[in-house]
Design a protein around this motif. Structure first.
Motif, PDB file in Angstrom:
ATOM      1  N   ARG A   1       0.851  -1.193   0.000  1.00 25.22           N
ATOM      2  CA  ARG A   1       0.000   0.000   0.000  1.00 25.22           C
ATOM      3  C   ARG A   1       0.885   1.240   0.000  1.00 25.22           C
ATOM      4  NH1 ARG A   1      -2.458  -0.756   5.584  1.00 25.22           N
ATOM      5  NH2 ARG A   1      -0.234  -1.035   5.918  1.00 25.22           N
TER       6      ARG A   1
ATOM      7  N   GLU B   1      -0.879   5.085 -11.531  1.00 25.35           N
ATOM      8  CA  GLU B   1      -1.643   3.926 -11.060  1.00 25.35           C
ATOM      9  C   GLU B   1      -2.702   4.339 -10.037  1.00 25.35           C
ATOM     10  OE1 GLU B   1       1.620   4.133 -11.125  1.00 25.35           O
ATOM     11  OE2 GLU B   1       2.305   2.602 -12.549  1.00 25.35           O
ATOM     12  N   LEU B   2      -2.344   5.255  -9.157  1.00 29.38           N
ATOM     13  CA  LEU B   2      -3.266   5.687  -8.097  1.00 29.38           C
ATOM     14  C   LEU B   2      -4.082   6.910  -8.516  1.00 29.38           C
ATOM     15  CD1 LEU B   2      -0.766   5.390  -5.128  1.00 29.38           C
ATOM     16  CD2 LEU B   2      -2.724   3.881  -5.534  1.00 29.38           C
TER      17      LEU B   2
ATOM     18  N   LEU C   1      -3.518   4.499   0.667  1.00 25.77           N
ATOM     19  CA  LEU C   1      -4.010   4.321  -0.699  1.00 25.77           C
ATOM     20  C   LEU C   1      -3.794   2.867  -1.126  1.00 25.77           C
ATOM     21  CD1 LEU C   1      -2.445   7.575  -2.192  1.00 25.77           C
ATOM     22  CD2 LEU C   1      -4.805   7.240  -1.483  1.00 25.77           C
ATOM     23  N   PRO C   2      -4.642   2.315  -1.997  1.00 26.14           N
ATOM     24  CA  PRO C   2      -5.610   3.034  -2.825  1.00 26.14           C
ATOM     25  C   PRO C   2      -6.968   3.306  -2.189  1.00 26.14           C
ATOM     26  CG  PRO C   2      -5.536   0.729  -3.461  1.00 26.14           C
ATOM     27  CD  PRO C   2      -4.494   0.900  -2.398  1.00 26.14           C
ATOM     28  N   GLU C   3      -7.230   2.770  -0.989  1.00 23.54           N
ATOM     29  CA  GLU C   3      -8.607   2.879  -0.478  1.00 23.54           C
ATOM     30  C   GLU C   3      -8.944   4.232   0.145  1.00 23.54           C
ATOM     31  OE1 GLU C   3      -6.492   0.250   2.702  1.00 23.54           O
ATOM     32  OE2 GLU C   3      -6.211   0.798   0.593  1.00 23.54           O
ATOM     33  N   LYS C   4      -7.915   5.113   0.268  1.00 25.09           N
ATOM     34  CA  LYS C   4      -8.114   6.451   0.858  1.00 25.09           C
ATOM     35  C   LYS C   4      -8.641   6.376   2.292  1.00 25.09           C
ATOM     36  CE  LYS C   4      -8.857   8.780  -3.571  1.00 25.09           C
ATOM     37  NZ  LYS C   4      -9.782   9.510  -4.434  1.00 25.09           N
TER      38      LYS C   4
END
Length: 248
Positions: free
Chosen positions: A24, A135-136, A225-228
């Motif tokens: 992550r 990517e992000l 990230l990526p889920e913030k």
């Protein structure tokens, strides 16, 4: 003889665990020398080798242990962007190298520049104005960006210092309560930034501000990230008195 067949099974299990976890990106707001809080935050984020740590600038100054924070960042293989306080340390180091006299009035930036290990100075010199990840679909910067100007044309001084954009388009480092720069940022990339402890945690559709004033007794905040996903820890205490200047 028995351990020969055991090894690959254990390795496979570790590889499977790593694949499931997936590395992550952990973006971290202004640390300002708050080493204990940084260690606590990484524990709370369940940091594991393979995760990428991105510091959003101002690792140093005001707090209790700037030298150890930079050393820890380097040893963890972290990356980051240059904050205004990091910039001042680099500027002092360049002045020292060129034979400048020490400041007449004590300067914390001078003291930090004088005492950082060579490897840690090299790491600080490597910090860019901003980072981007296709990517992000994310950008990382210390203070902010001016919407409508392409990244290669952004002003480095503003990227380290800006807080507000006024209705007439004036970009300023001052805190104008109603005019945060991020309100104008319309993506498509999400910007993760620090620098603005006055506003604290900021969440817009395409921008997330993570300076939650740890060194002033607030919190140290990360965005995974990526889920913030937001994660934070309380400051152990206030290390520096905040002088707030408000403009409407």
């Amino acid at each position: 003889p028995w351990h020969g067949s055991f090894g690959p099974i254990l390795v496979d299990a570790a590889v499977q665990r790593a694949l499931q976890r997936q590395p992550r990106v952990i973006a971290i707001g202004d640390v300002h020398g708050c080493l204990d809080e940084l260690q606590a935050l990484l524990r709370r984020c369940d940091y594991r080798p393979g995760d990428v740590i991105v510091f959003l600038g101002d690792l140093v100054s005001k707090g209790p242990d700037s030298l150890s924070v930079v050393q820890m960042a380097r040893e963890l293989g972290a990356i980051g962007v240059r904050g205004n306080h990091d910039f001042e340390v680099i500027r002092w180091h360049q002045a020292i190298k060129s034979g400048a006299d020490p400041p007449v009035v004590g300067s914390e930036h001078y003291t930090i520049a004088s005492n950082l290990q060579k490897a840690d100075l090299k790491w600080m010199y490597s910090l860019p104005w901003y980072l981007s990840s296709k990517e992000l679909s994310a950008l990382f910067v210390h203070a902010g960006f001016v919407s409508g100007i392409r990244l290669g044309k952004q002003n480095p001084r503003l990227m380290m210092n800006m807080r507000s954009i006024l209705p007439d388009g004036t970009v300023t480092s001052k805190f104008f309560n109603n005019w945060p720069w991020a309100r104008l940022w319309d993506g498509p990339q999400t910007v993760l930034f620090g620098h603005d402890a006055d506003r604290g945690l900021q969440q817009y559709e395409h921008a997330i501000g993570l300076d939650t004033g740890c060194v002033y007794g607030g919190r140290l905040t990360a965005c995974i990230l990526p889920e913030k996903r937001l994660v934070s820890v309380n400051a152990r205490r206030a290390y520096f008195q905040y002088r707030r200047k408000h403009f409407d």
